[in-house]
Write a protein that holds these residues in place. Structure first.
Motif, short mmCIF file in Angstrom:
data_model
loop_
_atom_site.label_atom_id
_atom_site.label_comp_id
_atom_site.label_asym_id
_atom_site.label_seq_id
_atom_site.Cartn_x
_atom_site.Cartn_y
_atom_site.Cartn_z
N LYS A 31 -3.10 -33.25 -13.56
CA LYS A 31 -3.52 -33.87 -14.82
C LYS A 31 -4.39 -35.07 -14.48
CE LYS A 31 -0.87 -33.81 -18.33
NZ LYS A 31 0.27 -33.99 -19.28
N GLY A 32 -5.53 -35.18 -15.16
CA GLY A 32 -6.42 -36.31 -14.91
C GLY A 32 -7.20 -36.66 -16.16
N ARG A 33 -6.57 -37.44 -17.03
CA ARG A 33 -7.19 -37.72 -18.34
C ARG A 33 -7.40 -39.21 -18.55
NH1 ARG A 33 -3.71 -33.21 -21.81
NH2 ARG A 33 -4.27 -31.48 -20.43
N VAL A 34 -8.61 -39.55 -18.96
CA VAL A 34 -8.98 -40.94 -19.23
C VAL A 34 -9.52 -41.03 -20.65
CG1 VAL A 34 -10.56 -42.81 -18.61
CG2 VAL A 34 -9.49 -41.45 -16.81
N ARG A 35 -9.04 -42.02 -21.38
CA ARG A 35 -9.53 -42.32 -22.73
C ARG A 35 -9.66 -43.84 -22.81
NH1 ARG A 35 -9.45 -37.59 -22.05
NH2 ARG A 35 -8.71 -35.92 -23.41
N ALA A 36 -10.74 -44.37 -22.26
CA ALA A 36 -10.86 -45.82 -22.15
C ALA A 36 -12.31 -46.24 -22.01
CB ALA A 36 -10.06 -46.31 -20.94
N PHE A 37 -12.63 -47.42 -22.56
CA PHE A 37 -13.96 -48.00 -22.45
C PHE A 37 -15.05 -46.99 -22.81
CE2 PHE A 37 -11.35 -50.69 -19.72
CZ PHE A 37 -11.74 -51.97 -20.13
N GLY A 38 -14.79 -46.19 -23.85
CA GLY A 38 -15.77 -45.22 -24.31
C GLY A 38 -15.86 -43.97 -23.46
N ARG A 39 -15.00 -43.86 -22.45
CA ARG A 39 -15.00 -42.68 -21.58
C ARG A 39 -13.92 -41.69 -22.04
NH1 ARG A 39 -17.91 -47.17 -20.34
NH2 ARG A 39 -19.19 -46.85 -18.48
N VAL A 40 -14.28 -40.42 -22.08
CA VAL A 40 -13.33 -39.36 -22.37
C VAL A 40 -13.48 -38.33 -21.26
CG1 VAL A 40 -12.60 -37.58 -24.01
CG2 VAL A 40 -13.51 -39.75 -24.87
N TRP A 41 -12.56 -38.40 -20.28
CA TRP A 41 -12.66 -37.56 -19.08
C TRP A 41 -11.42 -36.68 -18.96
CZ3 TRP A 41 -13.74 -42.27 -15.36
CH2 TRP A 41 -15.01 -42.79 -15.62
N ASP A 42 -11.64 -35.46 -18.48
CA ASP A 42 -10.55 -34.53 -18.19
C ASP A 42 -10.84 -33.90 -16.83
OD1 ASP A 42 -8.82 -34.27 -20.79
OD2 ASP A 42 -10.89 -34.27 -21.47
N PHE A 43 -10.07 -34.30 -15.83
CA PHE A 43 -10.32 -33.84 -14.46
C PHE A 43 -9.17 -33.02 -13.92
CE2 PHE A 43 -12.94 -37.99 -14.08
CZ PHE A 43 -14.03 -37.38 -14.67
N ASP A 44 -8.45 -32.31 -14.79
CA ASP A 44 -7.38 -31.44 -14.32
C ASP A 44 -7.94 -30.43 -13.33
OD1 ASP A 44 -6.48 -32.78 -16.56
OD2 ASP A 44 -5.45 -31.07 -17.43
N GLY A 45 -7.27 -30.28 -12.19
CA GLY A 45 -7.69 -29.30 -11.19
C GLY A 45 -8.79 -29.78 -10.27
N ARG A 46 -9.24 -31.01 -10.44
CA ARG A 46 -10.33 -31.54 -9.61
C ARG A 46 -9.79 -32.29 -8.39
NH1 ARG A 46 -15.95 -31.06 -11.99
NH2 ARG A 46 -15.55 -29.61 -13.68
N SER A 47 -10.71 -32.80 -7.60
CA SER A 47 -10.39 -33.46 -6.33
C SER A 47 -9.50 -34.68 -6.52
CB SER A 47 -11.68 -33.87 -5.63
OG SER A 47 -11.41 -34.65 -4.48
N ALA A 48 -8.59 -34.88 -5.58
CA ALA A 48 -7.74 -36.07 -5.59
C ALA A 48 -7.45 -36.49 -4.16
CB ALA A 48 -6.44 -35.82 -6.36
N GLU A 49 -7.01 -37.73 -4.02
CA GLU A 49 -6.71 -38.30 -2.71
C GLU A 49 -5.45 -39.14 -2.80
OE1 GLU A 49 -10.11 -40.72 -1.78
OE2 GLU A 49 -11.49 -39.17 -2.44
N ILE A 50 -4.71 -39.17 -1.70
CA ILE A 50 -3.54 -40.04 -1.57
C ILE A 50 -3.71 -40.82 -0.27
CG2 ILE A 50 -1.03 -40.15 -1.36
CD1 ILE A 50 -0.95 -37.37 -2.75
N CYS A 51 -3.51 -42.12 -0.33
CA CYS A 51 -3.77 -42.94 0.85
C CYS A 51 -2.77 -44.09 0.94
CB CYS A 51 -5.19 -43.49 0.78
SG CYS A 51 -5.65 -44.58 2.14
N GLN A 52 -2.21 -44.29 2.10
CA GLN A 52 -1.40 -45.48 2.34
C GLN A 52 -2.35 -46.64 2.64
OE1 GLN A 52 1.91 -44.98 1.78
NE2 GLN A 52 1.10 -42.94 1.35
N ILE A 53 -2.18 -47.74 1.94
CA ILE A 53 -3.13 -48.84 2.08
C ILE A 53 -2.49 -50.06 2.74
CG2 ILE A 53 -4.56 -48.09 0.15
CD1 ILE A 53 -3.20 -50.24 -1.57
#
Length: 228
Positions: free
Chosen positions: A200-222
């Motif tokens: 799930k990758g949904r953004v509804r903010a600052f005029g942006r409406v994005w749906d990135f379900d199934g798209r690239s993702a990353e996990i990183c220890q910082i």
């Protein structure tokens, strides 16, 4: 706690260094924890290995990210246990700049921690995230918000009110017990990046409406710090 949104006049604008607060870029800070990110790339983000020299798969980048701070400080302000949500928009090659960015700061942060996190994630605190000051041409703003970062098994979940609802999982490999990890990189986030995808990758903010379900993702220890 009610949202405490910065008005336009108070927004951070990297194009006006004269507006910086005294002491910016001189305060010692450090953050240890985990970062998750989901972007609109259809396959694993090429920026990790190309270091921004290869364009995103769609020619431009739109992304949300979440940071869980396990241990951290900004000067004397304790950042441990706080979370941060980010929105990033990059028009082409990452290294060419002209980014737009916004931050959601954990509503549990006191004023010193809140201001310190804004300095860190706008790049004004220098150090690991100092490149933001160079690459981000427009900081859309920062808001206090309930920022939830959850880990359930291998699933990581970021919820920022109604603005961001994201969930990422590592991509499966031949050995289901081991994650696929790109190691020993020079990527700014960290040397080892776990290859993931967004359930799930949904953004509804600052005029942006994005749906990135199934798209690239990353996990990183910082393990970030500054200034330097």
């Amino acid at each position: 706690m009610a949202n405490d949104r910065m008005e336009t006049a108070a927004r951070i604008d990297n194009r006006h260094p004269g507006a910086q607060k005294s002491g910016q870029g001189t305060v010692p800070w450090a953050i240890k924890g985990e970062l998750i990110l989901n972007c609109n790339c259809t396959v694993f983000c090429p920026c990790v290995v190309s270091l921004g020299k290869h364009p995103p798969t769609e020619g431009y980048c739109q992304a949300w990210a979440g940071v869980r701070i396990d241990e951290g400080h900004f000067g004397d302000a304790d950042l441990s246990g706080l979370n941060v949500g980010l929105i990033l928009e990059i028009p082409g090659l990452m290294a060419r700049g002209n980014w737009k960015a916004a931050a959601y700061i954990d509503e549990r942060a006191d004023d010193d921690a809140y201001n310190g996190l804004i300095d860190i994630f706008s790049g004004k605190a220098k150090g690991t995230t100092g490149l933001f000051k160079v690459l981000v041409s427009e900081f859309l703003g920062a808001e206090r918000a309930p920022v939830l970062f959850e880990t359930e098994g291998k699933t990581r979940r970021l919820i920022v009110g109604k603005q961001i609802h994201g969930e990422v999982v590592p991509v499966g490999g031949a050995n289901s017990e081991e994650d696929i990890v790109v190691t020993n990189t020079e990527y700014w986030m960290g040397a080892d990046i776990t290859v993931a995808t967004a359930t799930k990758g949904r953004v509804r903010a600052f005029g942006r409406v994005w749906d990135f379900d199934g798209r690239s993702a990353e996990i990183c220890q910082i393990d970030w710090n500054g200034p330097r």
